[in-house]
Design an enzyme around this catalytic site. Structure first.
Site, PDB file in Angstrom:
ATOM      1  N   LYS A  62      -2.249  -5.993   5.062  1.00 46.82           N
ATOM      2  CA  LYS A  62      -1.213  -5.195   4.256  1.00 46.82           C
ATOM      3  C   LYS A  62      -0.424  -6.550   3.457  1.00 46.82           C
ATOM      4  O   LYS A  62       0.318  -6.708   2.284  1.00 46.82           O
ATOM      5  CB  LYS A  62      -0.108  -4.570   4.932  1.00 46.82           C
ATOM      6  CG  LYS A  62      -0.625  -3.451   5.631  1.00 46.82           C
ATOM      7  CD  LYS A  62       0.226  -2.598   6.641  1.00 46.82           C
ATOM      8  CE  LYS A  62       0.415  -3.340   8.070  1.00 46.82           C
ATOM      9  NZ  LYS A  62      -1.016  -2.965   8.791  1.00 46.82           N
ATOM     10  N   THR A  63      -0.273  -7.604   4.232  1.00 45.95           N
ATOM     11  CA  THR A  63       0.575  -8.847   3.641  1.00 45.95           C
ATOM     12  C   THR A  63      -0.412  -9.769   2.853  1.00 45.95           C
ATOM     13  O   THR A  63       0.049 -10.075   1.431  1.00 45.95           O
ATOM     14  CB  THR A  63       0.765  -9.860   4.912  1.00 45.95           C
ATOM     15  OG1 THR A  63       1.355  -9.208   5.874  1.00 45.95           O
ATOM     16  CG2 THR A  63       1.550 -11.172   4.144  1.00 45.95           C
ATOM     17  N   ASP A 107       8.106  -6.907   5.807  1.00 47.34           N
ATOM     18  CA  ASP A 107       7.080  -6.403   6.837  1.00 47.34           C
ATOM     19  C   ASP A 107       7.851  -5.681   7.771  1.00 47.34           C
ATOM     20  O   ASP A 107       9.088  -5.747   8.137  1.00 47.34           O
ATOM     21  CB  ASP A 107       6.464  -7.869   7.334  1.00 47.34           C
ATOM     22  CG  ASP A 107       5.036  -7.488   8.197  1.00 47.34           C
ATOM     23  OD1 ASP A 107       4.645  -6.219   7.955  1.00 47.34           O
ATOM     24  OD2 ASP A 107       4.424  -8.545   8.608  1.00 47.34           O
ATOM     25  N   THR A 156       3.121  -0.762  10.547  1.00 47.49           N
ATOM     26  CA  THR A 156       2.011  -0.209  11.145  1.00 47.49           C
ATOM     27  C   THR A 156       2.613   1.481  11.760  1.00 47.49           C
ATOM     28  O   THR A 156       1.752   2.123  12.273  1.00 47.49           O
ATOM     29  CB  THR A 156       1.776  -0.850  12.465  1.00 47.49           C
ATOM     30  OG1 THR A 156       2.961  -1.149  13.106  1.00 47.49           O
ATOM     31  CG2 THR A 156       1.051  -2.127  12.025  1.00 47.49           C
ATOM     32  N   ARG A 216      -8.599  -9.732  10.149  1.00 52.52           N
ATOM     33  CA  ARG A 216      -7.984 -10.603  11.031  1.00 52.52           C
ATOM     34  C   ARG A 216      -8.736 -11.026  12.161  1.00 52.52           C
ATOM     35  O   ARG A 216      -8.859 -12.348  12.337  1.00 52.52           O
ATOM     36  CB  ARG A 216      -6.526 -10.227  11.202  1.00 52.52           C
ATOM     37  CG  ARG A 216      -5.695 -11.433  11.864  1.00 52.52           C
ATOM     38  CD  ARG A 216      -4.621 -10.973  12.531  1.00 52.52           C
ATOM     39  NE  ARG A 216      -3.408 -10.658  11.437  1.00 52.52           N
ATOM     40  CZ  ARG A 216      -2.599  -9.745  11.443  1.00 52.52           C
ATOM     41  NH1 ARG A 216      -2.225  -9.114  12.755  1.00 52.52           N
ATOM     42  NH2 ARG A 216      -1.992  -9.287  10.302  1.00 52.52           N
TER      43      ARG A 216
END
Ligand code: ADE
Length: 333
Positions: A62-63, A107, A156, A216
């Site tokens: 997302k980032t 975030d 999330t 990740r």
């Protein structure tokens, strides 16, 4: 690939692996197509992008997407998070320091408090900062016009977002999906190239299969495999060094870590495979309910090892088979 390898300190590795342009970005095809159109249309109109909301399990990027949009829009981006904005004044200061065309990335937006959230509504909708000064009869509203900006928010936990907030993401709400194994393998190949790591194709596939469909995690495993390859091998990640690294990390053939297996074991052994409610499972495993829900469950669900029913979580036949536990005779799932 034509990009030269980067020489980097370990702490900057994660952001260095982020793709900055669509051409480098792998996967999430439907989101990518939508965003490319939104960006191009906004650029044609010479307007900032409309507000966007990204949600989905941790580690899916997302980032990364927010950074990519910043580069594609050639904009400046201010980064903060829901818990970091404690007071209305904190948000007011962030908003009043934005320049026209800036992106504000928040975030963990589900962790914004209610009062801060309410200041965000008119800011998003009408670029208006409405702040109440004073208390009681002397209270008055101060109204400031904000520069045109884009809010990109990530969470999330979409279910925790209030509907007034959700409805204000005029550019759209996008759910990031788990990546496929071939996509993860391509991401690993790109990362290996950027980090100057040599790895056998089959070893990358091996790592991809244990990466929980999550970039990740894939990049993290790649670095641990590189360590093992440099200490115990000749520096190249082979099938053997990858296998050794994954064994050291206690990651099994399905990509489960010891904590996933512990939760599954508790579900099966303490609760006869369920159904069991999340809070009961959390208490029995001494784990935060939110960690089970956000970290472990999405992957176990994706693998079909558990199911969510109205009465709680249940372990499937596949979970029993994976843990080599004899399923009860009555288990038909
Ligand atoms: N690194 C992390 N996520 C990525 C993606 N979606 N594409 C390319 N590289 C990545």
């Amino acid at each position: 690939m034509s990009i030269p390898p980067k020489k980097l300190e370990d702490s900057s590795l994660d952001s260095a692996l982020r793709p900055e342009r669509w051409g480098e970005y792998i996967g999430q095809t439907p989101i990518k197509e939508n965003l490319r159109i939104l960006i191009e249309a906004a650029q044609k109109r010479k307007e900032p992008l409309e507000h966007l909301l990204f949600y989905g399990p941790a580690g899916l990027g997302k980032t990364t997407l927010a950074h990519l949009i910043k580069h594609e829009m050639d904009a400046q981006m201010k980064i903060t998070s829901g818990p970091a904005i404690e007071r209305v004044g904190d948000l007011a200061s962030i908003l009043t320091n934005l320049s026209p065309g800036d992106i504000l990335f928040i975030d963990e937006v589900h962790r914004l408090n209610k009062m801060v959230e309410e200041v965000l509504y008119p800011a998003m909708e009408a670029r208006s900062l409405d702040i109440i000064i004073g208390k009681g009869p002397a209270a008055r509203t101060l109204q400031l016009e904000l520069p045109p900006f884009t809010l990109i928010a990530a969470t999330t936990r979409i279910a925790l977002l209030s509907s007034p907030l959700r409805s204000r993401f005029s550019g759209g709400t996008f759910r990031l999906e788990f990546y496929t194994e071939p996509e993860i393998k391509d991401i690993l190949a790109r990362s290996a190239h950027l980090l100057g790591i040599t790895a056998a194709e089959s070893a990358l596939m091996h790592i991809a299969k244990r990466s929980r469909f999550t970039p990740r995690i894939a990049n993290h495993l790649l670095k641990r495999c590189r360590d093992v390859a440099s200490v115990r091998g000749n520096g190249t990640i082979t099938d053997e060094t990858a296998e050794e690294a994954l064994k050291l990390l206690d990651i099994d053939a399905a990509g489960l870590q010891s904590e996933d297996r512990r939760i599954l074991n508790i579900l099966i052994n303490k609760f006869s495979g369920g159904p069991v409610g999340l809070t009961t499972l959390a208490a029995a495993s001494s784990e935060e309910a939110s960690t089970i829900e956000e970290v472990h469950e999405p992957y176990l669900l994706r693998l079909g090892f558990i199911e969510r029913t109205p009465r709680g979580r249940i372990a499937t036949r596949r979970a029993y088979e994976h843990l080599s536990i004899e399923p009860p005779r009555v288990l038909f799932r």
